[in-house]
Design an enzyme around this catalytic site. Sequence first.
Site, short mmCIF file in Angstrom:
data_model
loop_
_atom_site.label_atom_id
_atom_site.label_comp_id
_atom_site.label_asym_id
_atom_site.label_seq_id
_atom_site.Cartn_x
_atom_site.Cartn_y
_atom_site.Cartn_z
N ARG A 33 74.23 19.58 19.74
CA ARG A 33 75.47 19.86 19.02
C ARG A 33 75.42 21.13 18.18
NH1 ARG A 33 75.58 13.80 16.95
NH2 ARG A 33 73.43 14.06 17.60
N ARG A 61 82.76 14.61 24.24
CA ARG A 61 82.86 16.00 23.71
C ARG A 61 84.10 16.68 24.31
NH1 ARG A 61 78.89 14.24 21.20
NH2 ARG A 61 76.73 14.87 21.42
N LYS A 106 59.74 16.44 19.58
CA LYS A 106 61.12 16.71 19.17
C LYS A 106 61.51 15.72 18.08
CE LYS A 106 65.83 17.13 20.91
NZ LYS A 106 66.64 17.78 21.93
N GLU A 120 60.61 12.48 21.89
CA GLU A 120 61.64 12.54 20.85
C GLU A 120 61.77 11.18 20.15
OE1 GLU A 120 65.58 13.54 22.24
OE2 GLU A 120 66.34 13.78 20.20
N SER A 147 69.08 18.29 16.27
CA SER A 147 70.00 18.54 15.15
C SER A 147 70.63 17.24 14.66
CB SER A 147 71.06 19.59 15.50
OG SER A 147 71.86 19.21 16.59
N GLY A 148 70.85 16.28 15.54
CA GLY A 148 71.17 14.92 15.12
C GLY A 148 72.49 14.69 14.38
N GLY A 149 73.41 15.66 14.44
CA GLY A 149 74.68 15.48 13.73
C GLY A 149 74.79 16.35 12.49
P1 13P Z 1 71.43 17.02 19.02
O1 13P Z 1 70.78 18.32 18.59
O2 13P Z 1 72.91 17.10 19.16
O3 13P Z 1 70.92 15.88 18.19
O4 13P Z 1 70.93 16.74 20.50
C1 13P Z 1 69.61 16.94 20.79
C2 13P Z 1 69.17 15.98 21.81
O5 13P Z 1 68.69 16.37 22.85
C3 13P Z 1 69.26 14.54 21.53
O6 13P Z 1 68.50 13.83 22.45
#
Ligand code: 13P
Length: 336
Positions: free
Chosen positions: A291, A33, A218, A176, A260-262
Site C-alpha cells: 500500500r 482496492r 519481512k 513475513e 507497511s501494514g496500513g
Molecule cells: P503492505 O505494505 O500493504 O502491508 O503489503 C505488504 C505485503 O506484502 C503484505 O503481505
Amino acid sequence: MSLDSLEDIAAYIVSDGKGFLAADESTGTIGKRFDAINTESTADSRRDYRELLFRAEGMKGNIGGVILFDETLRQNAKDGTPIRDLISSTGALPGIKVDKGISPFNDSEEVITGGLEDLDERCAEYQALGAKFTKWRAVIKIGDNMPSQECIDANMQALADYAQIVQNNGMVPMVEPEVLMDGDHSAQTCFEVSENCLKTLFTCLEGNSVNLKGTILKPNMILSGTNAPLQANIQEVAELTVKVLKENVPTDLAGIAFLSGGQSDFLATAHLDAMNKMGDFPWELSFSYGRALQQPALKAWMGQIDNVELAQKAFSHRALMNKLAAKGEWNEDLES
Ligand code: 13P
C-alpha cells in the site's frame, strides 16, 4: 547480472537502498482496492494496472524485487512480453507469494496461514517459470487474550517449514511474521509480541537448518495500535524497531525489508529513514511495501488510460523516496 546462489539473489535485491514492490494482492484484495477507485477488477484491468507500475521509470535502481500473485507471474504484458521479463528488464527480480492465505486457528479469532501441503510441487513450477524468491505471510493479532503462544508457535513453525521447502527448490524465502496494527495497544505491547514472534521464528528456522544468508525477513515496525490514544512518534518507532531487531535477529540474515501494514505512505518512508539515520546495521534495512508504494498511484490512475503517466509518476516518486529512506538520505522537503 549473474546471480547464481541464494545468497547472491537475496543480497542483490536489497543492495544500494533497493527494496521490494509488493504487488501480490490476491484477486479478492486487489478487487477491494479497485472498488475504491470505481474500477472493475478483471484479469485485463489487473494486468493493465500492474503493467503500468512495472513500466514506470522509478522501477530502475529503486526496486530490486517484485512480489507477484500467481496470476501475474503467468500473464503477458499487452504487447505480448511476459510480465516476468518486463520486470527483469528493469533490473528487478520477479518473486511470488506462495501462501494460500489465513483461516481460523483452533476455532478462535486467531489465524493460521496455510499452503504447505502442495508447496513443494508449486515451488518447482514457480522456479521453472522464473521466480527467484517467494513470500509467506503469517498474521498475528493483538487483543483480549491474543496472541496465544500456541498460535505464535504454529505460525512460526509454518514459516520455517515453508522456508526450508523454498530453499530446497532454489529460491530465496521471504519470511513475513506480521503483527497487525489493529487495536488500541501500546507500542510497548507491539514490541513484546514482535519480540516473541522473532525469537520463536529464528529458533524454528535454525531447527530446520534454513540458510539465513539466503533469507529475507519481512517484519512489521514497532507501532502503537491504530486506535491507541497515545501514538509513538517517528523517532520512538525507529528506536523500538531497531532495538527489537538488534536483540532478536541473527547478524547473518541477508536483509530486512519492512511491510507497511496500513501506515500512510509518508510515515512508512519517514520511519524507515529515521532507522537508517541511526547508523549501520549488520543487515540492510529496506522496504517491501504494498500500500505505501501503490496508494498514490492507484488514486492517480482511477482505472483511466489517460491517467497512466500521472500514476507512473506517483509510483516512481514513492519508489525513489523509499530508496532514499533505505539509505537514510530522505527528508521531508523532498516530498513537495
Ligand atoms: P503492505 O505494505 O500493504 O502491508 O503489503 C505488504 C505485503 O506484502 C503484505 O503481505
